[in-house]
Scaffold this motif. Sequence first.
Motif, short mmCIF file in Angstrom:
data_model
loop_
_atom_site.label_atom_id
_atom_site.label_comp_id
_atom_site.label_asym_id
_atom_site.label_seq_id
_atom_site.Cartn_x
_atom_site.Cartn_y
_atom_site.Cartn_z
N GLY A 454 0.84 -1.19 0.00
CA GLY A 454 0.00 0.00 0.00
C GLY A 454 0.88 1.24 0.00
N VAL A 455 0.35 2.34 -0.41
CA VAL A 455 -1.03 2.53 -0.81
C VAL A 455 -1.15 2.25 -2.31
CG1 VAL A 455 -2.89 4.24 -0.98
CG2 VAL A 455 -1.32 4.28 0.97
N SER A 456 -2.19 1.49 -2.71
CA SER A 456 -2.47 1.24 -4.11
C SER A 456 -3.81 1.89 -4.46
CB SER A 456 -2.54 -0.26 -4.39
OG SER A 456 -1.33 -0.91 -4.05
N GLY A 457 -4.01 2.14 -5.75
CA GLY A 457 -5.29 2.71 -6.16
C GLY A 457 -5.28 3.17 -7.59
N PHE A 458 -6.44 3.56 -8.07
CA PHE A 458 -6.63 4.09 -9.42
C PHE A 458 -6.80 5.60 -9.35
CE2 PHE A 458 -8.24 -0.27 -9.50
CZ PHE A 458 -7.64 -0.79 -10.64
N VAL A 459 -6.37 6.29 -10.40
CA VAL A 459 -6.43 7.75 -10.44
C VAL A 459 -7.03 8.19 -11.77
CG1 VAL A 459 -5.09 9.89 -10.35
CG2 VAL A 459 -4.39 7.93 -8.96
N GLY A 460 -8.02 9.09 -11.70
CA GLY A 460 -8.64 9.64 -12.89
C GLY A 460 -7.85 10.81 -13.46
N THR A 461 -8.27 11.29 -14.62
CA THR A 461 -7.52 12.34 -15.31
C THR A 461 -7.69 13.72 -14.66
OG1 THR A 461 -9.37 12.60 -16.84
CG2 THR A 461 -7.56 11.17 -17.52
N ALA A 462 -8.54 13.83 -13.65
CA ALA A 462 -8.64 15.07 -12.87
C ALA A 462 -7.89 14.95 -11.55
CB ALA A 462 -10.10 15.42 -12.61
#
Length: 533
Positions: A454-462
């Motif tokens: 961690g930390v893992s996750g997805f990120v949007g274009t904003a």
Amino acid sequence: MEMTLRPPAAPQVSAAAAPGPLRLRLAVPLAVLGGLALLLALPPYDLWWLSPAGVALVAVATHRRRLRAGFGVGFVAGVVLFFPLLNWTSFAAGWLPWALLATAEATYLGLTGLATAWLSPLLDRRRFLWPVLLGLLWVAQEAARDRAPFGGFPWGRLAFSQGDAPALRFAAYGGAPLVTFAVAAAGGCLAALVWQRPSRGALGHLVALAALTVAPAALPLPAPAGPTKVVAIVQGNVPRLGLDFNAQRRAVLDNHVKATLGLAGEVEAGRQKQPDLVIWPENSSDIDPLQNQDAAQEIAAAAAAIGAPILVGAVLRTDNPADIKNAGILWNPGTGPDLAQTYVKQHPVPFAEYMPLRSIARLVSDKVDLVRNMLAGDHPGVIRTSALTLGDVICFEVAYDGIVRDTVTGGAQILAVQTNNATFNAAEARQQLAMVRLRAVEHGREALMASTVGVSGFVGTAGDVHEESGFNEASVMVRAMRLDGSRTLATRLGVRPEMAAVALTAAALAWAFVLRRNRRAGVHLGEAKAEER
């Protein structure tokens, strides 16, 4: 004839009307507060609005100081910022590398203080230049710090503090350097407002401050327009945090295999989407799967069960036992590793993944031979799978502008950061995630971070974060990611905005030299005329 005696005229020097520097007993506490503000603006604190205040405090503390004092005051701010910010480096390597790295980084803030003092003649009667000059100066400082010594260490950039700020949107137009410029320029507006009494220019600085800190929320951001593909992140966790995770190699690999098999069961039961690609983090297989048959069979079983290719973070051995490679390998179900779709980390970390000047360092300590020699890769991390093209960077490489950009110009449809935070802490992981957020905005590509712990996750274009995992836990995250999108202005411009800022900074420093020389010449001329009278 009556004669009137007149006192000799004072030398006509512009500096006479300008206020002197703050007393040192006030400037040093301001520098401490400035360093503290810059620290608290960064993760894990995320008080982004303190960044301009930190820049302003350091600028006011160093303005009109002698150069040596300007360096010292800036260095104090750097110590307050970098020693706690980089404390996580001591967990694996001990206090000495931490102290050396933090001191080297603080030296750059010392040089920033020196340069601010040097530029004082430009600012004494030109308060409108404070925002521009401070913006340029901080971009130039970060450009140098990002490159030297030994390839640089860009941690703690002003741009990385703006994950929740409107100014993050500037990244799509000029990358991290433009975000840094905006933050530092906002600090320049604050410095101009507090340095002298209010004047007619105060309204202009207030308007500029709002334009730099609030108005960017209205800037449009390009959105990916391509199809969606389902991507899974597997965060297998490690038995124990710390440097000895390397002694737990098989357990770490087993954890990631087990979590992937669990995901396959969820997919088969209809409780989870079928992924098109699975991402394992850096060091998820510290056993070389190209040489160890057991490791290869484990990974092959996981890929077959999930029915999708796995990007495996692996440590590869070479013919020389002292040399290793840190790589991301695409492992396809049924056919195994695709060596043509392998990325080798291009920027190994000096003193941690390789030892610069090893023969000299050995004279100081025999511990240097505990550091293996990690060989650098020679091409960007563009990984082509059957479903999508991935831009892969490994760990600290996300901090370097060019390494990430090269994957996008190479065709990457989404961005991925494979990292291993097991030897650090949650603060370091969140600092890294902030960089992923900036990169997603900068290049208009959805992104993800896959960590061992961690930390893992997805990120949007904003810059928005989705499916974020906790720290020091096993977790699996699945999300449909949108591909492609037009290239942002930042991607097209590349390094040009930063180099333009460096050139303009050099011009400003040269202009200050001319003013200083003219000022000294004016003083000498005035003294000579006074002696003649």
